[in-house]
Scaffold this motif. Structure first.
Motif, short mmCIF file in Angstrom:
data_model
loop_
_atom_site.label_atom_id
_atom_site.label_comp_id
_atom_site.label_asym_id
_atom_site.label_seq_id
_atom_site.Cartn_x
_atom_site.Cartn_y
_atom_site.Cartn_z
N PHE A 89 -12.53 16.22 33.46
CA PHE A 89 -11.24 16.49 34.10
C PHE A 89 -10.85 17.94 33.86
O PHE A 89 -11.40 18.61 32.98
N THR A 90 -9.88 18.40 34.64
CA THR A 90 -9.32 19.74 34.48
C THR A 90 -7.91 19.63 33.91
O THR A 90 -7.14 18.78 34.33
N ASP A 91 -7.59 20.50 32.97
CA ASP A 91 -6.21 20.69 32.51
C ASP A 91 -5.75 22.04 33.05
O ASP A 91 -6.18 23.10 32.56
N VAL A 92 -4.88 22.01 34.06
CA VAL A 92 -4.46 23.22 34.76
C VAL A 92 -3.22 23.81 34.09
O VAL A 92 -2.18 23.16 34.02
N LYS A 93 -3.34 25.04 33.63
CA LYS A 93 -2.25 25.72 32.93
C LYS A 93 -1.43 26.61 33.85
O LYS A 93 -0.29 26.95 33.54
N SER A 94 -2.00 27.04 34.97
CA SER A 94 -1.25 27.78 36.00
C SER A 94 -1.98 27.63 37.32
O SER A 94 -3.22 27.54 37.35
N ILE A 96 0.02 28.80 40.58
CA ILE A 96 0.76 29.53 41.60
C ILE A 96 0.41 31.01 41.47
O ILE A 96 0.45 31.57 40.38
N GLY A 97 0.07 31.64 42.60
CA GLY A 97 -0.30 33.05 42.57
C GLY A 97 -1.79 33.25 42.64
O GLY A 97 -2.56 32.32 42.91
N PRO A 98 -2.27 34.47 42.38
CA PRO A 98 -3.69 34.78 42.58
C PRO A 98 -4.61 34.12 41.56
O PRO A 98 -5.79 33.92 41.84
N PHE A 99 -4.06 33.78 40.39
CA PHE A 99 -4.90 33.25 39.32
C PHE A 99 -4.67 31.76 39.13
O PHE A 99 -3.57 31.25 39.37
N LYS A 100 -5.72 31.06 38.71
CA LYS A 100 -5.61 29.67 38.31
C LYS A 100 -6.30 29.53 36.95
O LYS A 100 -7.49 29.83 36.82
N ASP A 101 -5.52 29.10 35.96
CA ASP A 101 -6.09 28.87 34.63
C ASP A 101 -6.44 27.40 34.53
O ASP A 101 -5.57 26.54 34.39
N THR A 102 -7.74 27.10 34.64
CA THR A 102 -8.21 25.73 34.79
C THR A 102 -9.29 25.45 33.76
O THR A 102 -10.42 25.93 33.88
N HIS A 103 -8.96 24.65 32.76
CA HIS A 103 -9.89 24.37 31.66
C HIS A 103 -10.49 22.97 31.86
O HIS A 103 -9.76 21.99 32.02
N ASN A 104 -11.79 22.89 31.83
CA ASN A 104 -12.50 21.65 32.11
C ASN A 104 -13.06 21.04 30.83
O ASN A 104 -13.61 21.74 29.98
N TYR A 105 -12.91 19.70 30.73
CA TYR A 105 -13.28 18.98 29.51
C TYR A 105 -14.05 17.71 29.84
O TYR A 105 -13.97 17.18 30.96
N LEU A 106 -14.72 17.18 28.82
CA LEU A 106 -15.46 15.92 28.91
C LEU A 106 -15.05 15.02 27.75
O LEU A 106 -14.99 15.47 26.60
N ILE A 107 -14.77 13.74 28.04
CA ILE A 107 -14.58 12.74 27.00
C ILE A 107 -15.50 11.56 27.31
O ILE A 107 -15.95 11.38 28.44
N THR A 108 -15.80 10.76 26.27
CA THR A 108 -16.71 9.63 26.42
C THR A 108 -16.17 8.42 25.69
O THR A 108 -15.31 8.53 24.80
N TRP A 116 -11.45 6.46 23.50
CA TRP A 116 -12.08 7.61 24.12
C TRP A 116 -12.11 8.77 23.13
O TRP A 116 -11.21 8.94 22.33
N SER A 117 -13.16 9.56 23.22
CA SER A 117 -13.41 10.62 22.25
C SER A 117 -12.42 11.77 22.38
O SER A 117 -11.66 11.86 23.34
N GLU A 118 -12.50 12.66 21.41
CA GLU A 118 -11.83 13.94 21.55
C GLU A 118 -12.56 14.75 22.63
O GLU A 118 -13.75 14.55 22.87
N PRO A 119 -11.87 15.65 23.30
CA PRO A 119 -12.49 16.36 24.42
C PRO A 119 -13.51 17.41 24.00
O PRO A 119 -13.34 18.09 22.98
N VAL A 120 -14.56 17.53 24.78
CA VAL A 120 -15.54 18.62 24.66
C VAL A 120 -15.22 19.64 25.74
O VAL A 120 -15.15 19.30 26.93
N TYR A 121 -15.02 20.89 25.35
CA TYR A 121 -14.72 21.94 26.32
C TYR A 121 -15.97 22.28 27.12
O TYR A 121 -17.07 22.44 26.56
N LEU A 122 -15.80 22.42 28.45
CA LEU A 122 -16.92 22.75 29.32
C LEU A 122 -16.85 24.20 29.81
O LEU A 122 -17.67 25.02 29.46
N ASN A 123 -15.86 24.49 30.66
CA ASN A 123 -15.71 25.85 31.19
C ASN A 123 -14.31 26.00 31.79
O ASN A 123 -13.51 25.06 31.75
N SER A 124 -14.04 27.16 32.36
CA SER A 124 -12.74 27.42 32.99
C SER A 124 -12.89 28.15 34.32
O SER A 124 -11.95 28.76 34.80
N SER A 125 -14.06 28.09 34.92
CA SER A 125 -14.36 28.90 36.11
C SER A 125 -13.69 28.39 37.38
O SER A 125 -13.60 29.13 38.37
N GLY A 126 -13.26 27.16 37.37
CA GLY A 126 -12.62 26.56 38.54
C GLY A 126 -12.23 25.13 38.21
O GLY A 126 -12.29 24.73 37.05
#
Length: 538
Positions: A89-94, A96-108, A116-126
């Motif tokens: 899933f993505t946790d979107v921090k912003s 609106i505007g030109p930037f999107k701060d989008t952090h992607n995680y995995l739980i199992t 469900w587990s604690e999240p594993v960070y994946l990336n923030s590219s989109g």
């Protein structure tokens, strides 16, 4: 022949991701800034569904304090492999505007009910990450990539990278495997393998009225991907007469008998405004693979159907859920949600006063941090919400009541507060695209009332508030209000071409308390009753 009536998940339940595990079907849907995160729905027959669980229940998994309206959890992808459930899933921090701060995680989890587990960070590219389990056991994450640069395509393609379960991180080179079609706004990627081909399913056209499902395929995971020659395989675009609009953002599942079904996002507009105040919902279509290996709707064409042929499975209905909650249990109903943070004894209690829900007043509707608000989705065009509250405010800064809520800038609120002249009083406030108003000329005195009963009646685009001293004889308060404004379509606001507000959620009915003085005044609610009117097309 049995049929399924769409939508299968009514009210705000967008971005469906479906899987089958043996004889059970599960759909995960987005929750944005509402807590707990991600709704997982369960069915045995693809026709009858119930809300089963939420996998993101702890602040350590999902910390959304300060997240913007319609930020938070975007587009979860649920999968299952070798005894383990995976959710990205993505946790979107912003956004609106030109930037999107989008952090992607995995739980199992080993069981759909968790833990469900604690999240594993994946990336923030989109955003819109999806996990694909290939036949050789390797795992791959795809997500759209966001490009903030001027004069570039901001939806810059679909990225692919391998995920290492051993290292718990993405590893190896990053590949941009698909730049999309002329429809643009290419997002929501899902990978599938069928008869030697890799199929990439994406959403295009944006999640409003030009939404569509596009499919491309390749013999190599890395492409090149050939776009389906017919274009979108599912869309409502250009057909305003269809009852199911905004069709897109899809995923597929095969039944035990290898029947193919596709679940997708949809919206049902109100006739008067074309606004969808129930938000973006989930519908289902029957599909098939053609002889030349393309995915098609079983009924032909590319338009979503309201009535769909059911699979060859025994019907498995669930017991009808009760809309009345007397707050007698140790936990809140699974249908209740809070904003941005978990339920906590710090601001709500079911034990402080037996048989009541106590809410402690905190911040205003404008806050993206600590609101004492508990609400549930509106899931029918004609419905009502009713409560009774015991509350003794001492200042105009202390309020409690019943709210019809979209986000911090769009809501209607029937409140109890204190006025210097009339004492305890009842009024209405509203916010329309951030413009504050009070539809009543002056509040109504309820001084001396130990309890105040409050009710909201919704009938498509009409909202009427009521109040009562005994819960039997109800009095109207205020004018008929425009419920169509509590919708994605209305809240989206641009000034001079600049986007100021954007909505992806839906309408909620709930109870809340504010204490803007900071003294944490509490209110006690004896029940909450949500009822959908029968005999009305919902």
């Amino acid at each position: 022949m049995s049929h399924i009536a769409n939508p299968i998940l009514r009210g705000f339940n967008p971005d469906p991701s479906i899987i089958r595990v043996k004889d059970d079907y599960y759909i995960a849907t987005s929750t944005f800034e509402w807590f707990p995160g991600v709704q997982i729905h369960h069915s045995k027959d693809l026709k009858n569904w119930r809300l089963l669980t939420h996998p993101l229940t702890r602040k350590s998994q999902l910390d959304m304090l300060g997240n913007p309206d319609s930020g938070g959890v975007w587009a979860p992808c649920l999968s299952y492999h070798a005894g383990t459930y995976y959710l990205v899933f993505t946790d979107v921090k912003s956004h609106i505007g030109p930037f999107k701060d989008t952090h992607n995680y995995l739980i199992t989890a080993q069981d759909i009910m968790g833990p469900w587990s604690e999240p594993v960070y994946l990336n923030s590219s989109g955003f819109d990450p999806s996990l694909f389990h290939d036949e050789d056991g390797r795992k791959w994450v795809v997500n759209m990539v966001w490009d903030h640069r001027k004069n570039k395509n901001s939806f810059a393609g679909i990225l692919l990278q391998e995920y290492s379960p051993q290292e718990q991180k993405l590893t190896g080179p990053i590949h941009n495997i698909f730049k999309g079609t002329k429809l643009g706004l290419t997002e929501a990627p899902h990978l599938y393998k069928h008869n030697g081909y890799y199929y990439l399913m994406t959403a295009e056209g944006g999640t409003r009225y030009n939404h569509a499902v596009t499919v491309a395929r390749a013999t190599s995971l890395f492409g090149p991907y050939e776009v389906d020659p017919i274009g979108p395989i599912l869309t409502s675009a250009g057909n305003p007469e269809l009852p199911l609009q905004k069709a897109g953002h899809a995923s597929i599942v095969h039944t035990q008998a290898d029947e193919l079904y596709l679940v997708h996002l949809t919206g049902r507009p109100l006739n008067s405004s074309l606004n969808c105040n129930l938000g973006r919902e989930t519908a289902i279509q029957k599909g098939l693979w053609t002889k030349d290996g393309w995915l098609r709707l079983a009924g032909g064409g590319t338009e979503p159907q309201v009535m769909v042929e059911a699979p060859d499975l025994p019907e498995a209905p669930f017991e009808k859920e009760q809309g009345m909650d007397h707050f007698d249990e140790k936990q809140l109903s699974i249908h209740f949600n809070s904003l941005r943070e978990p339920f906590s004894e710090d601001w709500m209690s079911l034990t402080e006063r037996q048989g009541f829900l106590r809410l402690i007043g905190r911040e205003s509707f404008s806050s993206a941090h600590r609101q004492s608000l508990i609400a549930r989705r509106q899931q029918a065009f004609s419905c009502s919400a009713e409560t009774v509250v015991e509350f003794e405010p001492e200042t105009f800064q202390q309020m409690a009541g019943l709210v019809y809520y979209y986000n911090s800038r769009n809501y209607y609120y029937l409140w109890i507060s204190h006025d210097e002249e009339m004492g305890k009083c009842l009024g209405i406030m509203s916010s329309d695209q951030g413009k504050y108003d009070e539809p009543l000329d002056r509040p109504i005195s309820v001084e001396g009332w130990s309890r105040v009963y409050l009710k909201a009646e919704l009938d498509y685009e009409k909202l009427q508030f009521y109040y009562s001293v005994d819960g039997n004889e109800w009095l109207k308060i205020g004018p008929v209000l425009d419920a169509s404004k509590i919708s994605d379509d209305h809240v989206e606001q641009k000034v001079g071409g600049v986007l100021l507000d954007q909505g992806f959620t839906g309408s909620f009915l709930g109870i809340c308390v504010q204490d803007l003085s900071g003294t944490r005044k509490h209110a006690d609610f004896d029940y909450f009753n949500y009822q959908e009117r029968t005999g009305v097309e919902q």
